[in-house]
Design a protein around this motif. Structure first.
Motif, PDB file in Angstrom:
ATOM      1  N   GLU A 204      51.281 113.270  53.564  1.00  8.79           N
ATOM      2  CA  GLU A 204      51.637 114.072  52.395  1.00  8.79           C
ATOM      3  C   GLU A 204      53.126 113.936  52.080  1.00  8.79           C
ATOM      4  N   GLN A 205      53.946 113.933  53.122  1.00  5.22           N
ATOM      5  CA  GLN A 205      55.390 113.811  52.937  1.00  5.22           C
ATOM      6  C   GLN A 205      55.763 112.469  52.345  1.00  5.22           C
ATOM      7  N   ARG A 206      55.080 111.410  52.779  1.00  4.84           N
ATOM      8  CA  ARG A 206      55.449 110.046  52.377  1.00  4.84           C
ATOM      9  C   ARG A 206      54.628 109.521  51.211  1.00  4.84           C
ATOM     10  N   GLY A 207      53.731 110.323  50.679  1.00  4.02           N
ATOM     11  CA  GLY A 207      52.942 109.873  49.539  1.00  4.02           C
ATOM     12  C   GLY A 207      51.911 108.821  49.876  1.00  4.02           C
ATOM     13  N   VAL A 208      51.408 108.862  51.097  1.00  6.85           N
ATOM     14  CA  VAL A 208      50.368 107.921  51.533  1.00  6.85           C
ATOM     15  C   VAL A 208      49.011 108.574  51.328  1.00  6.85           C
ATOM     16  N   ASP A 209      48.142 107.922  50.579  1.00  8.58           N
ATOM     17  CA  ASP A 209      46.798 108.444  50.364  1.00  8.58           C
ATOM     18  C   ASP A 209      45.980 108.366  51.647  1.00  8.58           C
ATOM     19  N   VAL A 210      45.118 109.352  51.845  1.00  6.54           N
ATOM     20  CA  VAL A 210      44.232 109.394  53.002  1.00  6.54           C
ATOM     21  C   VAL A 210      42.796 109.344  52.525  1.00  6.54           C
ATOM     22  N   ILE A 211      42.016 108.493  53.154  1.00  2.09           N
ATOM     23  CA  ILE A 211      40.577 108.455  52.921  1.00  2.09           C
ATOM     24  C   ILE A 211      39.902 109.000  54.171  1.00  2.09           C
ATOM     25  N   ALA A 212      39.128 110.057  54.007  1.00  2.00           N
ATOM     26  CA  ALA A 212      38.435 110.683  55.124  1.00  2.00           C
ATOM     27  C   ALA A 212      37.055 110.056  55.267  1.00  2.00           C
ATOM     28  N   ALA A 213      36.835 109.432  56.410  1.00  2.00           N
ATOM     29  CA  ALA A 213      35.532 108.834  56.713  1.00  2.00           C
ATOM     30  C   ALA A 213      34.980 109.507  57.973  1.00  2.00           C
ATOM     31  N   GLY A 214      33.722 109.249  58.251  1.00  2.00           N
ATOM     32  CA  GLY A 214      33.118 109.826  59.441  1.00  2.00           C
ATOM     33  C   GLY A 214      33.131 111.340  59.436  1.00  2.00           C
ATOM     34  N   VAL A 215      32.986 111.970  58.266  1.00  2.00           N
ATOM     35  CA  VAL A 215      33.126 113.425  58.187  1.00  2.00           C
ATOM     36  C   VAL A 215      31.951 114.160  58.827  1.00  2.00           C
ATOM     37  N   PHE A 216      30.872 113.448  59.113  1.00  2.00           N
ATOM     38  CA  PHE A 216      29.758 114.054  59.842  1.00  2.00           C
ATOM     39  C   PHE A 216      29.867 113.803  61.350  1.00  2.00           C
ATOM     40  N   ASN A 217      31.007 113.248  61.788  1.00  2.00           N
ATOM     41  CA  ASN A 217      31.220 112.947  63.214  1.00  2.00           C
ATOM     42  C   ASN A 217      30.066 112.142  63.802  1.00  2.00           C
ATOM     43  N   SER A 218      29.639 111.135  63.046  1.00  2.00           N
ATOM     44  CA  SER A 218      28.585 110.178  63.400  1.00  2.00           C
ATOM     45  C   SER A 218      27.235 110.818  63.652  1.00  2.00           C
ATOM     46  N   GLY A 219      27.002 112.014  63.087  1.00  2.00           N
ATOM     47  CA  GLY A 219      25.653 112.567  63.104  1.00  2.00           C
ATOM     48  C   GLY A 219      25.548 114.042  63.405  1.00  2.00           C
ATOM     49  N   ILE A 220      26.460 114.588  64.188  1.00  2.00           N
ATOM     50  CA  ILE A 220      26.314 115.970  64.623  1.00  2.00           C
ATOM     51  C   ILE A 220      26.382 116.956  63.461  1.00  2.00           C
ATOM     52  N   LEU A 221      27.069 116.595  62.366  1.00  2.00           N
ATOM     53  CA  LEU A 221      27.189 117.477  61.204  1.00  2.00           C
ATOM     54  C   LEU A 221      26.347 117.006  60.014  1.00  2.00           C
ATOM     55  N   ALA A 222      25.462 116.058  60.234  1.00  2.00           N
ATOM     56  CA  ALA A 222      24.776 115.410  59.116  1.00  2.00           C
ATOM     57  C   ALA A 222      23.517 116.128  58.653  1.00  2.00           C
ATOM     58  N   SER A 223      23.093 117.167  59.351  1.00  2.00           N
ATOM     59  CA  SER A 223      21.876 117.879  58.976  1.00  2.00           C
ATOM     60  C   SER A 223      22.091 119.376  59.131  1.00  2.00           C
ATOM     61  N   ASP A 224      21.189 120.163  58.548  1.00  2.00           N
ATOM     62  CA  ASP A 224      21.334 121.618  58.594  1.00  2.00           C
ATOM     63  C   ASP A 224      21.405 122.123  60.028  1.00  2.00           C
ATOM     64  N   THR A 225      20.575 121.552  60.886  1.00  2.00           N
ATOM     65  CA  THR A 225      20.624 121.853  62.314  1.00  2.00           C
ATOM     66  C   THR A 225      21.440 120.768  62.990  1.00  2.00           C
ATOM     67  N   PRO A 226      22.485 121.115  63.733  1.00  2.00           N
ATOM     68  CA  PRO A 226      23.361 120.088  64.309  1.00  2.00           C
ATOM     69  C   PRO A 226      22.605 119.025  65.099  1.00  2.00           C
ATOM     70  N   GLY A 227      23.012 117.779  64.879  1.00  2.00           N
ATOM     71  CA  GLY A 227      22.423 116.680  65.629  1.00  2.00           C
ATOM     72  C   GLY A 227      23.041 116.574  67.011  1.00  2.00           C
ATOM     73  N   THR A 229      24.464 113.480  68.150  1.00  2.00           N
ATOM     74  CA  THR A 229      25.268 112.261  68.221  1.00  2.00           C
ATOM     75  C   THR A 229      26.680 112.578  67.779  1.00  2.00           C
ATOM     76  N   TYR A 230      27.644 112.149  68.577  1.00  3.57           N
ATOM     77  CA  TYR A 230      29.058 112.385  68.282  1.00  3.57           C
ATOM     78  C   TYR A 230      29.834 111.151  68.731  1.00  3.57           C
ATOM     79  N   ASN A 231      30.687 110.644  67.837  1.00  2.00           N
ATOM     80  CA  ASN A 231      31.457 109.434  68.165  1.00  2.00           C
ATOM     81  C   ASN A 231      30.560 108.308  68.665  1.00  2.00           C
ATOM     82  N   TYR A 232      29.412 108.151  67.985  1.00  2.00           N
ATOM     83  CA  TYR A 232      28.483 107.063  68.277  1.00  2.00           C
ATOM     84  C   TYR A 232      27.905 107.139  69.688  1.00  2.00           C
ATOM     85  N   ASP A 233      27.832 108.317  70.247  1.00  2.00           N
ATOM     86  CA  ASP A 233      27.304 108.506  71.592  1.00  2.00           C
ATOM     87  C   ASP A 233      26.656 109.889  71.653  1.00  2.00           C
TER      88      ASP A 233
END
Length: 320
Positions: A204-227, A229-233
């Motif tokens: 933010e200070q340096r004006g560098v754009d951030v792209i947020a990926a993996g926001v479901f933490n590779s599965g644990i947040l991807a469904s109504d009931t937590p999965g 899988t986390y960090n591909y494991d």
């Protein structure tokens, strides 16, 4: 950079974990386009070039000025001298016709981009990321990044940056290199926010754009009931329990866990885009709906009050 605020991550187009047909891959991109998605991210790593080939074919008839395209450098694909019957050992359901060779040199970057353009069938790439250089910091700083800076100055690239899962290493690169954008995977999510410590304030200070990926933490947040899988494991029990508590708070506010997982990272002022993968057209539709869902501010307040979200996390506008 004018990066659209929602992007399609194309690892699945490379048969991540399981194979899909060419028709399904094309339908995923078509559905994303129909839902207004105009940012597409891929890499040679994804399916040993299969993702790039499929994405390029699906975008071939789209007006080139209407979308943003990014790919990555750092892994060269070289012919596999081994058994032609081998399968790729790095999580993609494809024949191991090639092997990946890490190369963060200037020559490696130029060769990688040339090969990517050929696979994509494109005349240009908008953004080039140095892919996963956490164990190759010096090589990336002296080889890959100066080469990308040169291409940016020549107008060949609009933006350059790095993409990885390590927020502390990304922060080091932001301090030491002239980058436009970084992609952080899995380290700024509803489940955990370590990127708040240094990376995001620095960007933010340096004006560098951030792209947020993996926001479901590779599965644990991807469904109504937590999965599980986390960090591909397999997810640690403590994280599953934490995600379950977060889901319970979401349910009280009639919000799904994935909806909140998409909304939170998008609210940070440094985050320009959230990139979501999909293994089917239906998942694209679901993700687009999640990205447009309204999340009440009281939900975030409850998460903070229950110790499930850092109090210094920038919140979506409704929470203020």
């Amino acid at each position: 950079m004018n990066i659209p605020n929602l992007g399609l991550g194309c690892a699945q187009l490379g048969n991540l974990y399981r194979a899909m047909s060419d028709e399904t891959a094309a339908a995923i991109v078509d559905t994303a386009w129909a839902r207004g998605i105009r940012y597409f991210d891929t890499a040679p790593h994804y399916g040993l070039g299969l993702s790039e080939r499929r994405l390029g074919a699906a975008l071939a008839d789209r007006p080139r000025d209407d979308y943003v395209l990014s790919t990555k450098v750092g892994r060269l694909l070289v012919d596999n001298p081994g058994d032609p019957g081998e399968r790729d050992p790095e999580g993609f359901d494809v024949p191991a016709t090639h092997v990946r060779r890490r190369d963060y040199s200037r020559d490696g970057v130029l060769r990688s981009l040339e090969s990517s353009l050929e696979r994509l069938g494109a005349d240009r790439i908008d953004i080039a990321f140095v892919h996963d250089p956490e164990a190759h910091v010096d090589e990336a700083l002296t080889g890959a990044l100066p080469a990308l800076v040169e291409l940016r100055e020549q107008g060949v690239l609009r933006g350059i940056g790095l993409g990885m899962n390590f927020d502390d290493v990304l922060a080091e690169f932001v301090r030491r290199a002239d980058v436009d954008v970084v992609m952080i995977a899995g380290r700024y999510t509803l489940l955990e926010q370590p990127a708040l410590d240094e990376l995001l304030p620095l960007c933010e200070q340096r004006g560098v754009d951030v792209i947020a990926a993996g926001v479901f933490n590779s599965g644990i947040l991807a469904s109504d009931t937590p999965g599980h899988t986390y960090n591909y494991d397999a997810a640690p029990t403590a994280l599953v329990e934490r995600a379950t508590r977060i889901a319970e708070v979401c349910a009280r506010h009639r919000v799904t866990l994935p909806e909140a997982a998409v909304a939170l990272p998008a609210a940070h002022p440094a985050v320009a885009s959230v990139v979501l993968g999909a293994s089917s057209p239906a998942q694209v539709e679901a993700n687009a709906a999640r990205a447009s869902a309204r999340v009440p501010g009281a939900l975030w307040a409850d998460l903070v009050a229950e110790g499930l979200l850092r109090a210094d996390t920038p919140l979506p506008e409704e929470a203020t």
